[in-house]
Design a protein around this motif. Structure first.
Motif, PDB file in Angstrom:
ATOM      1  N   ILE A   1       0.905  -1.130  -0.100  1.00  0.00           N
ATOM      2  CA  ILE A   1      -0.009  -0.033   0.114  1.00  0.00           C
ATOM      3  C   ILE A   1       1.054   1.136   0.118  1.00  0.00           C
ATOM      4  N   VAL A   2       0.623   1.972  -0.826  1.00  0.00           N
ATOM      5  CA  VAL A   2       1.610   3.458  -1.043  1.00  0.00           C
ATOM      6  C   VAL A   2       0.831   4.519  -0.576  1.00  0.00           C
ATOM      7  N   LEU A   3       1.397   5.249   0.562  1.00  0.00           N
ATOM      8  CA  LEU A   3       0.712   6.285   1.091  1.00  0.00           C
ATOM      9  C   LEU A   3       1.202   7.630   0.494  1.00  0.00           C
ATOM     10  N   ARG A   4       0.450   7.842  -0.740  1.00  0.00           N
ATOM     11  CA  ARG A   4       0.867   9.182  -1.791  1.00  0.00           C
ATOM     12  C   ARG A   4       0.291  10.615  -0.970  1.00  0.00           C
ATOM     13  N   GLU A   5       0.910  10.894   0.028  1.00  0.00           N
ATOM     14  CA  GLU A   5       0.464  12.236   0.599  1.00  0.00           C
ATOM     15  C   GLU A   5       1.581  12.933   0.972  1.00  0.00           C
ATOM     16  N   CYS A   6       1.499  14.243   1.682  1.00  0.00           N
ATOM     17  CA  CYS A   6       2.464  14.883   2.212  1.00  0.00           C
ATOM     18  C   CYS A   6       1.614  15.630   3.399  1.00  0.00           C
TER      19      CYS A   6
ATOM     20  N   MET B   1       2.299  16.750   6.354  1.00  0.00           N
ATOM     21  CA  MET B   1       2.723  17.752   7.074  1.00  0.00           C
ATOM     22  C   MET B   1       2.631  19.146   6.373  1.00  0.00           C
ATOM     23  N   ASP B   2       2.152  19.224   5.085  1.00  0.00           N
ATOM     24  CA  ASP B   2       1.820  20.434   4.489  1.00  0.00           C
ATOM     25  C   ASP B   2       0.628  20.586   4.021  1.00  0.00           C
ATOM     26  N   GLY B   3      -0.216  21.785   4.450  1.00  0.00           N
ATOM     27  CA  GLY B   3      -1.495  21.930   4.148  1.00  0.00           C
ATOM     28  C   GLY B   3      -2.513  21.591   5.199  1.00  0.00           C
ATOM     29  N   PRO B   4      -3.893  22.033   4.889  1.00  0.00           N
ATOM     30  CA  PRO B   4      -4.905  21.497   5.739  1.00  0.00           C
ATOM     31  C   PRO B   4      -4.981  20.073   5.967  1.00  0.00           C
ATOM     32  N   VAL B   5      -5.576  19.672   7.071  1.00  0.00           N
ATOM     33  CA  VAL B   5      -5.820  18.313   7.008  1.00  0.00           C
ATOM     34  C   VAL B   5      -7.111  18.108   8.126  1.00  0.00           C
ATOM     35  N   HIS B   6      -7.971  19.068   8.052  1.00  0.00           N
ATOM     36  CA  HIS B   6      -9.239  18.911   8.643  1.00  0.00           C
ATOM     37  C   HIS B   6     -10.169  18.123   7.908  1.00  0.00           C
ATOM     38  N   GLY B   7     -11.312  17.905   8.753  1.00  0.00           N
ATOM     39  CA  GLY B   7     -12.378  17.137   8.034  1.00  0.00           C
ATOM     40  C   GLY B   7     -13.075  16.101   9.051  1.00  0.00           C
ATOM     41  N   LYS B   8     -14.326  16.049   8.973  1.00  0.00           N
ATOM     42  CA  LYS B   8     -14.857  15.096  10.242  1.00  0.00           C
ATOM     43  C   LYS B   8     -15.014  13.987   9.863  1.00  0.00           C
ATOM     44  N   THR B   9     -15.117  13.819   8.542  1.00  0.00           N
ATOM     45  CA  THR B   9     -15.313  12.510   7.722  1.00  0.00           C
ATOM     46  C   THR B   9     -14.173  12.156   6.952  1.00  0.00           C
ATOM     47  N   PRO B  10     -13.889  10.896   6.405  1.00  0.00           N
ATOM     48  CA  PRO B  10     -13.144  10.762   5.379  1.00  0.00           C
ATOM     49  C   PRO B  10     -13.508  11.434   3.969  1.00  0.00           C
ATOM     50  N   ASP B  11     -14.570  11.467   3.702  1.00  0.00           N
ATOM     51  CA  ASP B  11     -14.738  12.116   2.307  1.00  0.00           C
ATOM     52  C   ASP B  11     -14.428  13.804   2.503  1.00  0.00           C
ATOM     53  N   GLU B  12     -14.944  14.313   3.926  1.00  0.00           N
ATOM     54  CA  GLU B  12     -14.558  15.779   3.905  1.00  0.00           C
ATOM     55  C   GLU B  12     -12.891  15.928   3.911  1.00  0.00           C
ATOM     56  N   PHE B  13     -12.294  15.086   4.485  1.00  0.00           N
ATOM     57  CA  PHE B  13     -10.717  14.966   4.437  1.00  0.00           C
ATOM     58  C   PHE B  13     -10.300  15.014   2.995  1.00  0.00           C
ATOM     59  N   TYR B  14     -10.739  14.101   2.244  1.00  0.00           N
ATOM     60  CA  TYR B  14     -10.328  13.930   1.021  1.00  0.00           C
ATOM     61  C   TYR B  14     -10.420  15.068   0.201  1.00  0.00           C
ATOM     62  N   THR B  15     -11.616  15.677   0.261  1.00  0.00           N
ATOM     63  CA  THR B  15     -12.057  17.012  -0.412  1.00  0.00           C
ATOM     64  C   THR B  15     -11.151  18.093  -0.047  1.00  0.00           C
TER      65      THR B  15
ATOM     66  N   TYR C   1      -8.250  11.677  -6.315  1.00  0.00           N
ATOM     67  CA  TYR C   1      -9.099  10.622  -6.135  1.00  0.00           C
ATOM     68  C   TYR C   1      -8.914   9.361  -6.922  1.00  0.00           C
ATOM     69  N   ASP C   2      -8.153   9.434  -7.935  1.00  0.00           N
ATOM     70  CA  ASP C   2      -7.813   8.248  -8.821  1.00  0.00           C
ATOM     71  C   ASP C   2      -6.646   7.481  -7.951  1.00  0.00           C
ATOM     72  N   LYS C   3      -5.709   8.151  -7.736  1.00  0.00           N
ATOM     73  CA  LYS C   3      -4.395   7.499  -7.351  1.00  0.00           C
ATOM     74  C   LYS C   3      -4.139   7.404  -5.914  1.00  0.00           C
ATOM     75  N   THR C   4      -4.838   8.481  -4.867  1.00  0.00           N
ATOM     76  CA  THR C   4      -4.217   8.604  -3.461  1.00  0.00           C
ATOM     77  C   THR C   4      -5.297   7.981  -2.811  1.00  0.00           C
ATOM     78  N   VAL C   5      -6.507   8.517  -3.089  1.00  0.00           N
ATOM     79  CA  VAL C   5      -7.653   7.815  -2.258  1.00  0.00           C
ATOM     80  C   VAL C   5      -7.670   6.383  -2.008  1.00  0.00           C
ATOM     81  N   PRO C   6      -7.810   5.673  -3.293  1.00  0.00           N
ATOM     82  CA  PRO C   6      -7.873   4.306  -3.258  1.00  0.00           C
ATOM     83  C   PRO C   6      -6.636   3.703  -2.247  1.00  0.00           C
ATOM     84  N   GLU C   7      -5.678   4.064  -2.323  1.00  0.00           N
ATOM     85  CA  GLU C   7      -4.581   3.424  -1.315  1.00  0.00           C
ATOM     86  C   GLU C   7      -4.974   3.940   0.107  1.00  0.00           C
ATOM     87  N   LEU C   8      -5.339   5.185   0.274  1.00  0.00           N
ATOM     88  CA  LEU C   8      -5.602   5.409   1.605  1.00  0.00           C
ATOM     89  C   LEU C   8      -6.689   4.753   2.277  1.00  0.00           C
ATOM     90  N   GLU C   9      -7.796   4.321   1.409  1.00  0.00           N
ATOM     91  CA  GLU C   9      -8.898   3.379   1.781  1.00  0.00           C
ATOM     92  C   GLU C   9      -8.429   2.034   2.130  1.00  0.00           C
TER      93      GLU C   9
END
Length: 250
Positions: free
Chosen positions: A26-31, A33-47, A66-74
């Protein structure tokens, strides 16, 4: 037999990952430590993250996120109980925040959780290891038993709660001394009064000492001096542009 998983911090490690190490990748394609990370639900967070990443990197559209990062996170919270899960993360802030996040998605599961870190003598992290060295690192993985506190680090980071971050880092320091270094680096990057935060201050010092505005030269020196951040060129370029703009307007 336990089902095995490897959670990698980026595609570069996947490209060099030993083919004969069993387990799903599983590849965590995220950073994170940079930018906003709020969101009460996974969908809000992804947005929130999709919008930020698409602005940070013009090559990654919101749909691409949504095509490359979210599927790996899920895939991470979907890991079944009674699995063997190895997290491959380095000590810098970039990797550490992603490590805290991944652990937060797993800490309530009945799994065996392990951490692999590159050896201290290797300044290039996993990128400096060949296949044989990566297999040695895997053999030296250690069990993570403090999943609750590491998950709390993610919650404290999301809340920008420096006091709680430091407290948790202190409680974890005997086994995870590298966490405290990353937490302190995060706190140091916050602006305080006239102090623009450690990364910008370092950039200003480098520009003055080297007497140049050449980004490539400055970026290389920044990575040497501030390796604790694990910043990529996109993060440093944004800070660099802000420093230049502030200088022009000053």
């Amino acid at each position: 037999m336990l089902k095995r998983y490897h959670i990698l911090n980026g595609d570069s490690l996947k490209e060099q990952f030993p083919a004969d190490l069993p387990g799903d990748i599983i590849v965590l394609r995220e950073c994170l430590m940079d930018g906003p990370v709020h969101g009460k639900t996974p969908d809000e967070f992804y947005t929130v993250r999709a919008k930020f990443i698409s602005k940070l990197d013009s090559d990654i559209s919101e749909s691409a996120y949504y095509d490359k990062t979210v599927p790996e996170l899920e895939k991470i919270p979907a890991i079944p109980d009674n699995s063997d899960v190895t997290l491959w993360f380095e000590d810098d802030l970039f990797c550490q925040v992603n490590f805290w996040f991944a652990t937060s998605l797993l800490f309530q599961k009945n799994i065996q959780l392990f951490l692999v870190r590159p050896p201290h003598h290797n300044r290039y992290g996993f990128g400096g290891l060949d296949t044989a060295a990566l297999k040695v690192a895997f053999k030296e993985r250690f069990t993570i038993t403090e999943t609750g506190k590491i998950a709390q680090l993610w919650e404290a980071y999301k809340a920008n709660d420096s006091t709680n971050l430091l407290q948790l880092a202190g409680e974890l320091e005997s086994k995870y001394p590298f966490i405290k270094n990353a937490v302190q680096a995060h706190i140091d990057r916050q602006p305080q009064g006239d102090f623009p935060g450690r990364p910008k201050a370092s950039l200003k010092t480098i520009m003055t000492e080297l007497q140049t505005n050449n980004f490539g030269t400055i970026f290389q020196e920044f990575c040497k001096r501030e390796s604790i951040y694990g910043y990529g060129d996109l993060q440093v370029k944004r800070l660099f542009d802000e420093v230049v703009a502030e200088g022009d307007s000053g």
